[in-house]
Design a protein around this motif. Structure first.
Motif, mmCIF file in Angstrom:
data_model
loop_
_atom_site.group_PDB
_atom_site.id
_atom_site.type_symbol
_atom_site.label_atom_id
_atom_site.label_comp_id
_atom_site.label_asym_id
_atom_site.label_seq_id
_atom_site.Cartn_x
_atom_site.Cartn_y
_atom_site.Cartn_z
ATOM 1 N N ARG A 92 0.951 -1.402 0.160
ATOM 2 C CA ARG A 92 0.058 -0.007 -0.106
ATOM 3 C C ARG A 92 1.010 1.212 -0.103
ATOM 4 N NH1 ARG A 92 -5.002 -0.046 0.816
ATOM 5 N NH2 ARG A 92 -4.937 -2.075 2.130
ATOM 6 N N HIS A 201 -6.072 -8.496 -2.415
ATOM 7 C CA HIS A 201 -6.435 -7.084 -2.166
ATOM 8 C C HIS A 201 -6.557 -6.138 -3.196
ATOM 9 C CE1 HIS A 201 -5.546 -8.078 2.138
ATOM 10 N NE2 HIS A 201 -4.802 -8.947 1.787
ATOM 11 N N ASP A 203 -8.020 -3.420 -3.937
ATOM 12 C CA ASP A 203 -7.992 -1.845 -3.546
ATOM 13 C C ASP A 203 -6.283 -1.448 -3.490
ATOM 14 O OD1 ASP A 203 -7.640 -3.827 -0.949
ATOM 15 O OD2 ASP A 203 -7.243 -1.712 -0.193
ATOM 16 N N GLU A 206 -6.189 0.440 -7.002
ATOM 17 C CA GLU A 206 -7.459 0.799 -7.440
ATOM 18 C C GLU A 206 -7.062 2.303 -7.367
ATOM 19 O OE1 GLU A 206 -10.742 0.337 -4.679
ATOM 20 O OE2 GLU A 206 -11.145 -1.567 -5.418
ATOM 21 N N VAL A 208 -7.939 6.146 -7.446
ATOM 22 C CA VAL A 208 -9.120 7.045 -6.563
ATOM 23 C C VAL A 208 -9.665 8.308 -7.135
ATOM 24 C CG1 VAL A 208 -9.284 8.325 -4.582
ATOM 25 C CG2 VAL A 208 -7.975 6.164 -4.516
#
Length: 208
Positions: A92, A201, A203, A206, A208
């Motif tokens: 992340r 995962h 996300d 992804e 934004v």
């Protein structure tokens, strides 16, 4: 009520705004041209070259100010990372930093190139501390490689991320995914493990 003395010690509002305009113009121009001149930056800010030099001694000082602002944004991102799984936390962090750097890749490259990286190290201290903490947690949990010490692994992760940001084309649709996979790879995950983590995962990549 302010006294003449106290008022004289505060920068005039227009001086503060001029400095902000110069930094904004430099950030915008550096994002497109790492060799943008002082004259071009001054014109973009709507100021004279002399006015610019009233705020910054030279071009390097202006570059330093732009780097410092960028570092603040990177540091703020690092402080948001709180995933329990160190692998997810590392992915992340890499993903979010890449997304931020991609908007101003040339400027980010200037900050991270060999000529400036040592100067920016202190400014990016919070990011470096977060990477080191994630690495230690991952090694303790047995999910990141342990054949090298935590400080060394943190440095390898940092250098991998720096190389990717400064050398990959941010306009590529695969760039962000490759950046995250490169960081996970140097941290000890195989390509299949990285693929599985990202699939679990979605996300992490992804928009934004």
């Amino acid at each position: 009520m302010s006294t003449p003395t106290s008022a004289s010690r505060r920068p005039r509002r227009d001086a503060i705004e001029n400095r902000a305009d110069i930094i904004a113009a430099a950030t915008d121009l550096f994002a497109r041209d790492p060799h943008a001149s002082v004259d071009a930056i001054a014109r973009s800010a709507g100021l004279s070259r002399r006015a610019l030099y009233g705020h910054f001694d030279d071009r390097d000082a202006l570059v330093g100010a732009v780097v410092a602002i960028g570092a603040q944004r990177f540091n703020a991102i690092a402080l948001t990372i709180d995933d329990a799984d160190p692998r997810v936390a590392l992915a992340r962090l890499a993903s979010l930093l890449w997304r931020e750097a991609a908007h101003v890749q040339v400027a980010a490259s200037i900050a991270l190139d060999e000529a400036h990286v040592h100067d920016t190290a202190d400014a990016l201290a919070p990011v470096r501390r977060r990477v080191a903490a994630i690495v230690r947690e991952g090694q303790d949990a047995g999910v990141l490689r342990t054949d090298v010490s935590a400080p060394t692994l943190a440095r390898l992760v940092e250098e991998t991320a720096r190389a990717v940001i400064t050398r990959m084309d941010a306009s590529s649709s695969e760039a962000r995914s490759l950046a995250v996979r490169a960081v996970l790879g140097i941290a000890g995950l195989s390509w299949t493990e990285a693929q599985a983590l990202l699939a679990e995962h979605p996300d992490l990549l992804e928009e934004v």
